[in-house]
Design an enzyme around this catalytic site. Sequence first.
Site, PDB file in Angstrom:
ATOM      1  CB  SER A 106      -0.747  -0.121   1.195  1.00  0.00           C
ATOM      2  OG  SER A 106      -0.269  -0.016   2.616  1.00  0.00           O
ATOM      3  CG  ASN A 107       3.688   2.314   3.278  1.00  0.00           C
ATOM      4  OD1 ASN A 107       3.406   3.693   3.584  1.00  0.00           O
ATOM      5  ND2 ASN A 107       3.149   1.628   3.826  1.00  0.00           N
ATOM      6  CE  LYS A 232       2.756  -5.160   6.848  1.00  0.00           C
ATOM      7  NZ  LYS A 232       2.785  -4.203   5.809  1.00  0.00           N
TER       8      LYS A 232
END
Length: 375
Positions: A106-107, A232
């Site tokens: 997403s980053n 994660k």
Amino acid sequence: MAPHLDAPSPSGSFATSFDRIPFRPAMSSELGTGCVPPTEPQSSSFFESDAVEEDFHMTRPLVPGVYVPTMCFFDQETEDVDINAIARHAVRLAEAGVTGLATQGSNGEAVHLTHAERQLVTFTTRKALNEAGFSHIPVIVGCGAQSTRETIQYCCEAWEAGGDYALVLPPSYYAPLFAPSFKTVKEYFTAVADASPIPIIIYNYPGAVNGMDLSSDVIIELSQHPKIVGVKLTCGNTGKLNRVAAATQRQSKEYDPDKPEFLVLAGSADFSIQSLIAGGHGILAGLANIAPKACIKTIELYKAGKYLEAQKVQEVVSRGDWTAIQGGVLGVKAGLEAWMGYGGFARRPLPQPTAEQTKSWKEGFRELVLLEKSL
């Protein structure tokens, strides 16, 4: 940084070589539903020289530490992928001492990139690390998609571009039609792991998949697949993290904390110490784009038994992470631009931050950046 529930060519075009090593993105029609496994190199289709390919496809084990989901940078006028900024950023993080990098999260604005652009970003990252003397650092690549077929394709493209591991979200668009008890999700991960040329890391991020939250039971069951090697947890649930870490440790024949068979990572820097107490192995957190040394220091102090010092650093990291969580990719890029001199803006339709937002985010990161510069 993890907001957990609380196109065009790059400059110079894809046809232009990157430091004289040409990049040729694989096309969907070439890959179909499968790909050549790592044991059968594609010597001439992707890289010009065998030496480069061997350097890209070497064994890089997952070990405890700080992993960074890197940003994707764009030309501010054309929105083309800025490979020079991507390369410099990867090397900066490596020089700070991070354990690994992750592209296409997403980053990294993966949802704004074409297949070819995703490959270019991973290729650029891998090549920059290798040329700077960091060929040992693994590159994790976000590969989740809504169909099993396309997810496998992303995994194939990730390996071809130099990726070592695939970070995979569960599909969610048709979740109301899935079989009960996560049967469809488990079949999805199993099929992807079976077909992928690189090992899989499960990505549990309810905020990105319409609230779907994988239970510890599902993750533990999937961890028994030989090619599913980590998770994660961006859900922020340390109880779940503890159950997964404990169960996967028990499943190991001879558990080695320095080389775990199944890596359990917190998805946000604001619970680094908490995750270590629960048996986790580190973090995969966007805040490390801005303050990699501070994130590393938090974990080092805890592991050295300096708990009060670790807590004080964690407090600073957590306050900085709250700014990152609130601002998302816009806030992190604004922080990089304000404090590091690069970062730029996200691709449209994301808006450019207002002057007030930019000032607020800069101040929100001030304490953290001062700590970072002191280390």
